[in-house]
Design a protein around this motif. Structure first.
Motif, PDB file in Angstrom:
ATOM      1  N   ALA A  20       0.810  -1.222   0.000  1.00 26.74           N
ATOM      2  CA  ALA A  20       0.000   0.000   0.000  1.00 26.74           C
ATOM      3  C   ALA A  20       0.843   1.273   0.000  1.00 26.74           C
ATOM      4  N   LEU A  21       2.146   1.136   0.267  1.00 26.14           N
ATOM      5  CA  LEU A  21       3.027   2.307   0.301  1.00 26.14           C
ATOM      6  C   LEU A  21       3.888   2.436  -0.955  1.00 26.14           C
ATOM      7  N   ARG A  22       3.722   1.507  -1.887  1.00 18.02           N
ATOM      8  CA  ARG A  22       4.654   1.452  -3.027  1.00 18.02           C
ATOM      9  C   ARG A  22       4.439   2.544  -4.059  1.00 18.02           C
ATOM     10  N   THR A  23       3.364   3.307  -3.976  1.00 23.63           N
ATOM     11  CA  THR A  23       3.230   4.446  -4.879  1.00 23.63           C
ATOM     12  C   THR A  23       4.130   5.598  -4.444  1.00 23.63           C
ATOM     13  N   VAL A  24       4.551   5.593  -3.179  1.00 24.40           N
ATOM     14  CA  VAL A  24       5.389   6.671  -2.637  1.00 24.40           C
ATOM     15  C   VAL A  24       6.827   6.213  -2.405  1.00 24.40           C
ATOM     16  N   PHE A  25       6.986   5.022  -1.820  1.00 30.89           N
ATOM     17  CA  PHE A  25       8.314   4.549  -1.431  1.00 30.89           C
ATOM     18  C   PHE A  25       8.751   3.358  -2.275  1.00 30.89           C
ATOM     19  N   ALA A  26      10.026   3.373  -2.669  1.00 32.18           N
ATOM     20  CA  ALA A  26      10.572   2.306  -3.507  1.00 32.18           C
ATOM     21  C   ALA A  26      11.037   1.108  -2.699  1.00 32.18           C
ATOM     22  N   ALA A  87       8.510  11.657  -5.871  1.00 35.87           N
ATOM     23  CA  ALA A  87       7.450  11.471  -4.874  1.00 35.87           C
ATOM     24  C   ALA A  87       7.624  12.339  -3.635  1.00 35.87           C
ATOM     25  N   ALA A  88       8.848  12.681  -3.261  1.00 33.53           N
ATOM     26  CA  ALA A  88       9.072  13.387  -1.992  1.00 33.53           C
ATOM     27  C   ALA A  88       8.466  14.787  -1.988  1.00 33.53           C
ATOM     28  N   HIS A  89       8.543  15.484  -3.108  1.00 34.05           N
ATOM     29  CA  HIS A  89       8.027  16.863  -3.188  1.00 34.05           C
ATOM     30  C   HIS A  89       6.554  16.914  -2.791  1.00 34.05           C
ATOM     31  N   ALA A  90       5.740  16.056  -3.383  1.00 32.83           N
ATOM     32  CA  ALA A  90       4.303  16.063  -3.082  1.00 32.83           C
ATOM     33  C   ALA A  90       4.037  15.567  -1.666  1.00 32.83           C
ATOM     34  N   TRP A  91       4.756  14.540  -1.211  1.00 34.61           N
ATOM     35  CA  TRP A  91       4.513  13.953   0.109  1.00 34.61           C
ATOM     36  C   TRP A  91       4.885  14.924   1.220  1.00 34.61           C
ATOM     37  N   LEU A  92       6.001  15.628   1.039  1.00 31.75           N
ATOM     38  CA  LEU A  92       6.454  16.570   2.057  1.00 31.75           C
ATOM     39  C   LEU A  92       5.717  17.900   1.999  1.00 31.75           C
ATOM     40  N   GLY A  93       5.260  18.250   0.793  1.00 31.42           N
ATOM     41  CA  GLY A  93       4.564  19.523   0.640  1.00 31.42           C
ATOM     42  C   GLY A  93       5.483  20.716   0.543  1.00 31.42           C
ATOM     43  N   LEU A  94       6.709  20.509   0.056  1.00 37.54           N
ATOM     44  CA  LEU A  94       7.639  21.618  -0.145  1.00 37.54           C
ATOM     45  C   LEU A  94       8.627  21.245  -1.232  1.00 37.54           C
ATOM     46  N   PRO A  95       9.218  22.238  -1.911  1.00 38.44           N
ATOM     47  CA  PRO A  95      10.260  21.932  -2.899  1.00 38.44           C
ATOM     48  C   PRO A  95      11.453  21.301  -2.197  1.00 38.44           C
ATOM     49  N   VAL A  96      11.963  20.190  -2.719  1.00 36.25           N
ATOM     50  CA  VAL A  96      13.063  19.543  -2.023  1.00 36.25           C
ATOM     51  C   VAL A  96      14.361  20.337  -2.151  1.00 36.25           C
ATOM     52  N   SER A  97      14.383  21.366  -2.993  1.00 34.78           N
ATOM     53  CA  SER A  97      15.552  22.258  -3.028  1.00 34.78           C
ATOM     54  C   SER A  97      15.763  22.939  -1.679  1.00 34.78           C
ATOM     55  N   GLU A  98      14.712  23.003  -0.846  1.00 33.95           N
ATOM     56  CA  GLU A  98      14.839  23.614   0.480  1.00 33.95           C
ATOM     57  C   GLU A  98      15.595  22.723   1.462  1.00 33.95           C
ATOM     58  N   ILE A  99      15.747  21.442   1.139  1.00 37.37           N
ATOM     59  CA  ILE A  99      16.432  20.527   2.055  1.00 37.37           C
ATOM     60  C   ILE A  99      17.615  19.833   1.386  1.00 37.37           C
ATOM     61  N   THR A 100      18.092  20.369   0.281  1.00 44.01           N
ATOM     62  CA  THR A 100      19.227  19.767  -0.415  1.00 44.01           C
ATOM     63  C   THR A 100      20.453  19.712   0.485  1.00 44.01           C
ATOM     64  N   VAL A 136      -4.123   8.463   3.791  1.00 40.52           N
ATOM     65  CA  VAL A 136      -5.062   9.352   3.114  1.00 40.52           C
ATOM     66  C   VAL A 136      -4.390  10.659   2.709  1.00 40.52           C
ATOM     67  N   GLU A 137      -3.229  10.939   3.306  1.00 41.59           N
ATOM     68  CA  GLU A 137      -2.520  12.170   2.998  1.00 41.59           C
ATOM     69  C   GLU A 137      -1.279  11.895   2.156  1.00 41.59           C
ATOM     70  N   HIS A 138      -1.257  10.773   1.454  1.00 38.29           N
ATOM     71  CA  HIS A 138      -0.138  10.423   0.583  1.00 38.29           C
ATOM     72  C   HIS A 138      -0.485  10.761  -0.863  1.00 38.29           C
ATOM     73  N   PRO A 139      -0.142  11.947  -1.339  1.00 37.18           N
ATOM     74  CA  PRO A 139      -0.455  12.292  -2.733  1.00 37.18           C
ATOM     75  C   PRO A 139       0.441  11.542  -3.706  1.00 37.18           C
ATOM     76  N   SER A 140      -0.021  11.430  -4.930  1.00 32.59           N
ATOM     77  CA  SER A 140       0.784  10.786  -5.971  1.00 32.59           C
ATOM     78  C   SER A 140       1.992  11.651  -6.307  1.00 32.59           C
ATOM     79  N   GLY A 141       3.080  10.999  -6.710  1.00 32.27           N
ATOM     80  CA  GLY A 141       4.280  11.728  -7.080  1.00 32.27           C
ATOM     81  C   GLY A 141       4.185  12.293  -8.490  1.00 32.27           C
ATOM     82  N   ASP A 142       5.233  12.991  -8.877  1.00 36.26           N
ATOM     83  CA  ASP A 142       5.310  13.602 -10.200  1.00 36.26           C
ATOM     84  C   ASP A 142       5.834  12.561 -11.182  1.00 36.26           C
ATOM     85  N   MET A 143       4.929  11.952 -11.947  1.00 35.55           N
ATOM     86  CA  MET A 143       5.313  10.868 -12.835  1.00 35.55           C
ATOM     87  C   MET A 143       6.187  11.338 -13.995  1.00 35.55           C
ATOM     88  N   VAL A 144       6.055  12.594 -14.382  1.00 39.82           N
ATOM     89  CA  VAL A 144       6.920  13.124 -15.439  1.00 39.82           C
ATOM     90  C   VAL A 144       8.358  13.179 -14.946  1.00 39.82           C
TER      91      VAL A 144
END
Length: 249
Positions: A20-26, A87-100, A136-144
């Protein structure tokens, strides 16, 4: 005590994440430090982002651009959930450039929600149960961007400029491409290309240990062995002759 590649310290195991978590985590992995005093470990950039349980708290290991050295107490077990690319960008709700190149407490990003998530966690199974309860709060990642990661991992055609090739393949402007890369990977396409090219080399070396390094370098996409050595020092602080760290944080 001299720092050592992560692969040379402690024990590492990886397994599939709950379905059930495989849409977000590899995958989910664990890395246990030895009970005796452990040296600082060198973590190599690998193009991924992890949710980690360490020292009784959840943290995000952001995307690294350069090698990171961490001091982890003896006997510590780190449990990591590796995000799918994009997937992390949508799940965290922030651009991951903020935590590089950072390690950030999830509570600093999510506050009460992170405290609620961490409340009953003791081991990997508990983490999966907590994440499933929060699904319920796990949005889909950016497939592109997932597709972009795959394209770069496979390697651009020889002699083709990376960014125009990616923009054409993904049917977006170069400006949009750069913005989406910052949001999802924390850096631009060229940086990800350097990181994944080195990962290709490591994969080739694992599967073909008797092949000369110079040939593996060419197969991975380097212009020559000297190019590989420069990039290895830049990304790991080590030469390719040293034992390669695996992609765990």
């Amino acid at each position: 005590m001299e720092a050592a590649p992560a692969a040379a310290v402690g024990e590492f195991h990886e397994r599939p994440v709950a379905p059930a978590l495989r849409t977000v985590f590899a995958a989910v992995w664990s890395h246990r430090m030895p009970e005796a005093a452990a040296p600082p470990v060198i973590v190599t950039p690998d193009g991924t982002i992890d949710l980690q349980w360490i020292g009784g708290a959840l943290r995000i290991a952001g995307p690294d651009k350069e090698p990171q050295t961490e001091i982890i107490p003896a006997g510590t077990e780190i449990i990591g959930f590796r995000f799918h690319p994009g997937a992390a960008h949508a799940w965290l709700g922030l651009p991951v450039s903020e935590i590089t190149s950072r390690r950030v407490a999830l509570e600093d990003l999510w506050g009460v929600r992170a405290r609620r998530l961490a409340k009953s966690i003791r081991d990997a199974a508990d983490i999966e149960r907590a994440l499933l309860a929060d699904r319920v709060e796990h949005p889909s990642g950016d497939m592109v961007m997932h597709a972009a990661f795959t394209l770069i991992m496979q390697g651009a055609p020889a002699g083709v400029a990376l960014i125009p090739w990616l923009a054409r393949a993904l049917q977006m402007s170069e400006r949009s491409l750069r913005r989406r890369f910052d949001e999802n990977f924390g850096y631009g396409p060229k940086t990800l290309d350097r990181i994944l090219r080195y990962q290709r080399f490591l994969s080739l070396r694992r599967t073909s240990p008797k092949v000369p390094t110079a040939l593996l370098a060419l197969d991975a996409g380097y212009s020559d062995q000297a190019h590989l050595v420069r990039e290895s020092r830049r990304l790991t602080g080590l030469t390719p002759a040293a034992k390669a760290p695996y992609p765990a944080r």
